[in-house]
Design an enzyme around this catalytic site. Sequence first.
Site, short mmCIF file in Angstrom:
data_model
loop_
_atom_site.label_atom_id
_atom_site.label_comp_id
_atom_site.label_asym_id
_atom_site.label_seq_id
_atom_site.Cartn_x
_atom_site.Cartn_y
_atom_site.Cartn_z
N LYS A 298 -6.30 -14.64 -4.05
CA LYS A 298 -5.33 -14.00 -4.93
C LYS A 298 -4.28 -15.04 -5.35
CE LYS A 298 -4.11 -9.50 -4.57
NZ LYS A 298 -3.49 -8.24 -4.10
N GLU B 19 -4.02 7.00 2.15
CA GLU B 19 -2.92 7.97 2.16
C GLU B 19 -3.27 9.22 2.96
OE1 GLU B 19 -3.82 6.25 -0.45
OE2 GLU B 19 -2.02 5.19 -1.11
N ARG C 161 -3.34 12.54 -3.53
CA ARG C 161 -4.67 12.60 -2.86
C ARG C 161 -4.58 13.06 -1.41
NH1 ARG C 161 -7.41 6.74 -2.78
NH2 ARG C 161 -7.71 7.36 -4.93
C1 LIG Z 1 -4.46 5.30 -3.83
C2 LIG Z 1 -3.66 4.05 -4.09
N1 LIG Z 1 -2.78 3.63 -3.15
C3 LIG Z 1 -2.05 2.53 -3.37
C4 LIG Z 1 -2.19 1.81 -4.53
C5 LIG Z 1 -1.31 0.60 -4.82
N2 LIG Z 1 -2.13 -0.59 -4.90
C6 LIG Z 1 -2.46 -1.12 -6.06
S1 LIG Z 1 -3.40 -2.48 -5.90
C7 LIG Z 1 -3.32 -2.38 -4.22
C8 LIG Z 1 -3.99 -3.41 -3.36
C9 LIG Z 1 -5.47 -3.44 -3.69
O1 LIG Z 1 -6.08 -4.36 -2.84
P1 LIG Z 1 -7.57 -4.81 -3.16
O2 LIG Z 1 -8.41 -3.62 -3.40
O3 LIG Z 1 -7.98 -5.74 -2.11
O4 LIG Z 1 -7.46 -5.54 -4.58
P2 LIG Z 1 -6.73 -6.94 -4.87
O5 LIG Z 1 -5.36 -6.59 -5.34
O6 LIG Z 1 -6.75 -7.72 -3.60
O7 LIG Z 1 -7.59 -7.56 -5.93
C10 LIG Z 1 -2.60 -1.28 -3.83
C11 LIG Z 1 -2.33 -0.89 -2.43
C12 LIG Z 1 -3.11 2.29 -5.48
N3 LIG Z 1 -3.29 1.68 -6.66
N4 LIG Z 1 -3.84 3.39 -5.24
MG LIG Z 2 -7.89 -7.73 -1.91
#
Ligand SMILES: Cc1ncc(C[n+]2csc(CCOP(=O)(O)OP(=O)(O)O)c2C)c(N)n1
Ligand SMILES: [Mg+2]
Length: 662
Positions: free
Chosen positions: A272, A357, A385
Amino acid sequence: MRTTAKSSSSSPAPRRPSAAPVLERVRSPEDLAGLGTAELAELAAQIRGFLIEKVCATGGHLGVNLGVVELTIALHRAFRSPRDALLFDTGHQSYVHKILTGRAAGFDTLRTSGGLSGYPCRAESEHDWIENSHASTALSYADGLAKAFQLRGELTDGSEDPAGRHVVPVIGDGAMTGGLAWEGLNNLAGATDRPVVIVLNDNGRAYAPTIGGIATHLGGLRSEPRAQHLFGELGLAYLGPVDGHDIAATEQALRAAAALGRPALVHVITTKGHGFSPAECDEADRMHAVGVVDPRTGIPTKAPKKSWTEVFGEQMAAIGEQRPDVVGVSAAMVLPVGLGEFARRFPERVFDVGIAEQHAVCSSAGLAAGGLHPVVCVYSTFLNRAFDQVVMDVALHKAGVTFVLDRAGVTGPDGASHHGMWDSAILSVVPGLRLAAPRDPARLAELLREAVAVDDAPTVIRFPKADAGPDIEAHARMNGVDILYRAVGRPLDVLIVAAGVTAKACLAAAEELDRLGIGATVVDPRWILPVNPHLTHLADRHRLVVTVEDGVRSAGMGTALAQACADARSTTPVRVMGLPREFLAAGARQEILESSGLGVRDIVTTATDGLRAGPHIPIPDLPDLPEITEIPDLPEITEITEIPPIVSKANGSAKRADRRAL
Ligand SMILES: Cc1ncc(C[n+]2csc(CCOP(=O)(O)OP(=O)(O)O)c2C)c(N)n1
Ligand SMILES: [Mg+2]
Ligand SMILES: CC(=O)[C@@H](O)[C@H](O)COP(=O)(O)O
């Protein structure tokens, strides 16, 4: 089966390099086919430079998208979007996909009203499928799409048949900590006759490093590619780990997976923030999402004002000092929800459960059963959710759990899926639950303490993505209701009930009404659900009630108050102001509030219209109001006049004449 990809690709022979920057020559995914290795590397570099330049200027998901430049190029070379469905889980990593599908020109308008969405958007492009921005859903979409393609005879069988359609969900390691992802994976893995290529983009982080056994397992695969992996045990072909910054190797692995004709998972390792040192060095979250920052340093170009999140963080840490039973719970967003200071002081009392969640809420019922007081900190929209866990695991068990909903109400740049506009509505039906909306930092401090003192029911505090602003002192508090304004020497014409941060606009409207000769009273119930019975008493003393909330108007504080007034046999009409039951596009928060009918003038108009509709009292026409640029300082009101006894239900004029005081 495992294939560790090698750097050779079966793509068409490269075209002779052209003089124009490669990025300008790529208008659609087809333009990628003729690029050679050197041009692909140049394209990746130009996309990276483009992202840094554009996203630092607008704000957005910078680190996330810097991590998927090569992966997305490889995806669009190995598959034929939109015939093949590229599904981006959460969708915050789709900027490169947008650039490669002809939308580079829109990035100056990223996440603004009428501009380019920060997530996939079907109205923007046929290449986009999932708009929800809520994590862990892509595998379920993939399962549904694959079933549909199969029944329609369109799904690939893995052969080179150009008619066969591939379904390719791209999901992050963080999103894999969400339960829904495993529901989808279970179905995909069990359908050996439905070949889906799952791309696991593993950068080891959500915001912070991903937690739990899944993270440990993936870490083991990253370091020991020959290790036993659970995906094979489920029936999936496993390919990888592959270097997600090596276009050729990634493309090779994707093509190999597509050719297998069975469900397969390609484990892609990325970083990232890749290629931008301020992001690579950002310990907190690799510049996951940024505001407007300096493109050389990544430092914000202007000092942010104190946010509601910061105020909460300070108060939570202070409470933590006094209440050893209070613990913090987050769904992979410890810092974004303001638990950073609490975690620094009490590391053993903060639980990051992953992007989970439902588990956050249900495990909090367990924490409460074990004698602790959990404070579950989530963005409002993500609580949706976990509604069943709020009702059945917390409220039914009368568990003392406090929910702190940040990003409640209109958020802004993240658009329809992020506005926290449903929490008051869905929570309004939960038996025993109490919901508070602080109007200012002092009330947040007060209400949070009141909330964590409740040990036999769920309590909720909601506040927006906004600067916290100054405190707004009340002139009196009557049975828990703060009286913020009473027109001096005016009849009790309209009672304006402000939910939380709407108090500022309500006070400005009351001032305007006074200039029109209309007597307004502005109150803040603080606890907006369930309805404070004193409000129906106050309603009965006025000719009209107007309620104002930063949430859907079809259910929430206003609707509940209207029902309570009817139940109390009050004849005072109630006008409910709130957000429409619509999906609201991205834009600046204040802009969306006003376009949704929650501006100062809207409140004034609602009051005058409501009064006109009542018993005939001459109400002056609404003059052209000067643009209200600043909310004026309120005159000191020295005393609140006495409350007269309830007068007989005479006609309007008698009613108004006798209502000279609250
Ligand atoms: C249900 C939900 N909870 C929290 C979030 C906030 N959120 C957005 S991106 C993220 C991290 C995602 O991590 P990953 O799937 O590893 O993707 P990356 O950002 O590392 O590419 C979070 C927690 C969300 N979008 N949806
Ligand atoms: Mg990730
Ligand atoms: C994609 C996602 O859900 C988060 O990254 C969100 O965009 C962050 O929102 P804030 O910028 O309001 O913290």
